[in-house]
Scaffold this motif. Structure first.
Motif, PDB file in Angstrom:
ATOM      1  N   SER A 139       0.842  -1.195   0.000  1.00 48.07           N
ATOM      2  CA  SER A 139       0.000   0.000   0.000  1.00 48.07           C
ATOM      3  C   SER A 139       0.878   1.247   0.000  1.00 48.07           C
ATOM      4  O   SER A 139       1.972   1.258   0.531  1.00 48.07           O
ATOM      5  N   LYS A 140       0.341   2.281  -0.607  1.00 46.53           N
ATOM      6  CA  LYS A 140       1.057   3.553  -0.699  1.00 46.53           C
ATOM      7  C   LYS A 140       0.580   4.438   0.442  1.00 46.53           C
ATOM      8  O   LYS A 140      -0.604   4.712   0.562  1.00 46.53           O
TER       9      LYS A 140
ATOM     10  N   ILE B 227       2.651  10.834  -4.175  1.00 49.91           N
ATOM     11  CA  ILE B 227       1.985   9.530  -4.274  1.00 49.91           C
ATOM     12  C   ILE B 227       0.883   9.554  -5.336  1.00 49.91           C
ATOM     13  O   ILE B 227       0.751   8.625  -6.126  1.00 49.91           O
ATOM     14  N   LEU B 228       0.112  10.637  -5.368  1.00 51.11           N
ATOM     15  CA  LEU B 228      -0.948  10.737  -6.380  1.00 51.11           C
ATOM     16  C   LEU B 228      -0.354  10.795  -7.787  1.00 51.11           C
ATOM     17  O   LEU B 228      -0.835  10.112  -8.700  1.00 51.11           O
TER      18      LEU B 228
ATOM     19  N   SER C  35       0.929   7.425  -8.911  1.00 58.78           N
ATOM     20  CA  SER C  35      -0.191   6.540  -9.238  1.00 58.78           C
ATOM     21  C   SER C  35      -0.812   6.913 -10.576  1.00 58.78           C
ATOM     22  O   SER C  35      -1.174   6.032 -11.361  1.00 58.78           O
TER      23      SER C  35
ATOM     24  N   GLU D  54       1.320   5.490 -13.324  1.00 59.58           N
ATOM     25  CA  GLU D  54       1.090   4.044 -13.444  1.00 59.58           C
ATOM     26  C   GLU D  54      -0.212   3.756 -14.198  1.00 59.58           C
ATOM     27  O   GLU D  54      -0.254   2.877 -15.068  1.00 59.58           O
ATOM     28  N   ILE D  55      -1.250   4.485 -13.853  1.00 60.87           N
ATOM     29  CA  ILE D  55      -2.567   4.237 -14.443  1.00 60.87           C
ATOM     30  C   ILE D  55      -2.552   4.559 -15.929  1.00 60.87           C
ATOM     31  O   ILE D  55      -3.036   3.773 -16.759  1.00 60.87           O
TER      32      ILE D  55
ATOM     33  N   TRP E 187      -9.523   9.920  -1.369  1.00 57.74           N
ATOM     34  CA  TRP E 187      -8.645   8.813  -1.752  1.00 57.74           C
ATOM     35  C   TRP E 187      -7.716   8.330  -0.646  1.00 57.74           C
ATOM     36  O   TRP E 187      -6.977   7.373  -0.839  1.00 57.74           O
TER      37      TRP E 187
ATOM     38  N   LEU F 209      -3.329   5.357   0.627  1.00 59.60           N
ATOM     39  CA  LEU F 209      -4.086   5.639  -0.592  1.00 59.60           C
ATOM     40  C   LEU F 209      -5.035   4.485  -0.884  1.00 59.60           C
ATOM     41  O   LEU F 209      -4.624   3.323  -0.953  1.00 59.60           O
TER      42      LEU F 209
ATOM     43  N   GLU G 249      -6.371   2.867  -3.492  1.00 61.31           N
ATOM     44  CA  GLU G 249      -6.027   2.870  -4.911  1.00 61.31           C
ATOM     45  C   GLU G 249      -7.209   2.595  -5.826  1.00 61.31           C
ATOM     46  O   GLU G 249      -7.270   3.136  -6.922  1.00 61.31           O
TER      47      GLU G 249
ATOM     48  N   PHE H  33      -9.123   5.893  -6.423  1.00 59.11           N
ATOM     49  CA  PHE H  33      -8.315   6.815  -7.223  1.00 59.11           C
ATOM     50  C   PHE H  33      -8.170   6.291  -8.650  1.00 59.11           C
ATOM     51  O   PHE H  33      -8.270   7.041  -9.617  1.00 59.11           O
ATOM     52  N   TRP H  34      -7.947   4.987  -8.773  1.00 59.58           N
ATOM     53  CA  TRP H  34      -7.802   4.356 -10.090  1.00 59.58           C
ATOM     54  C   TRP H  34      -9.053   4.612 -10.932  1.00 59.58           C
ATOM     55  O   TRP H  34      -8.958   4.965 -12.101  1.00 59.58           O
TER      56      TRP H  34
END
Length: 185
Positions: free
Chosen positions: A7-8, A21-22, A25, A28-29, A154, A161, A163, A166-167
């Motif tokens: 986990s972040k 962190i956001l 992410s 990555e997304i 989020w 986070l 995820e 947020f994802w």
């Protein structure tokens, strides 16, 4: 317990920790949606930075001592200022708040990639994410899309986070940008 390792977690009292962190992410997304990362701008910054370091090393380790190397040092200082100015100008004009530049997805008819930009003002909980064309003057570019939402959506109270939430939000924004615009006659 394994989920806790992956986990972040952010320090909720530190603005940069949350944004970092956001932004990680988001990158990555977007990459998971098939957009390969365009590293050209990073490579240009690294090249200019390496040139600046080489200039500084030449100035530091030049064979002659100070009064004899005065003109050489002035030249190095001038070059240092010029290249550092170029680096700052590149960051200010081209990158702005961009966190990711991409190429178009493989197999896509689109000829431009994305530029993903984010903002999280100091002392604010409102995170803005903007997805636009990497080449806004291109005929294939689309208008940018964005959302502004509170980061409290989020993160848990412990700063972890969530995820999945947020994802979903970021993926919906990428899909909104990627959807085809219908032409009318």
């Amino acid at each position: 317990m394994a989920a806790d390792k992956n986990s972040k977690k952010a320090n909720l009292l530190e603005h940069h920790s949350i944004k970092h962190i956001l932004d990680e992410s988001v990158a990555e997304i977007v990459k998971s949606k098939g957009y390969p990362e365009d590293l050209r701008m990073s490579n240009i910054r690294l090249l200019i930075g390496a040139i600046i370091i080489i200039i500084a090393l030449f100035a530091q380790f030049y064979i002659k001592k100070f009064p004899d190397n005065r003109n050489f040092l002035l030249g190095c200082i001038g070059l240092y200022i010029v290249f550092n100015g170029m680096l700052q100008l590149t960051i200010y004009l081209k990158e702005k708040n961009a966190i990711l530049f991409t190429y178009p997805p493989n197999g896509s008819f689109n000829t431009t990639g994305l530029v993903v930009t984010s903002k999280l003002p100091r002392f604010s909980d409102m995170y803005t994410l903007i997805i636009g064309s990497a080449d806004p003057q291109s005929i294939a570019s689309k208008p940018p899309v964005e959302f502004t939402k509170t980061v409290t959506r989020w993160f848990t109270k412990e700063g972890v986070l969530v995820e999945g939430l947020f994802w979903n939000d970021v993926e919906a924004l990428v899909n909104e940008y990627a959807k085809e615009t219908k032409k009318t006659k």
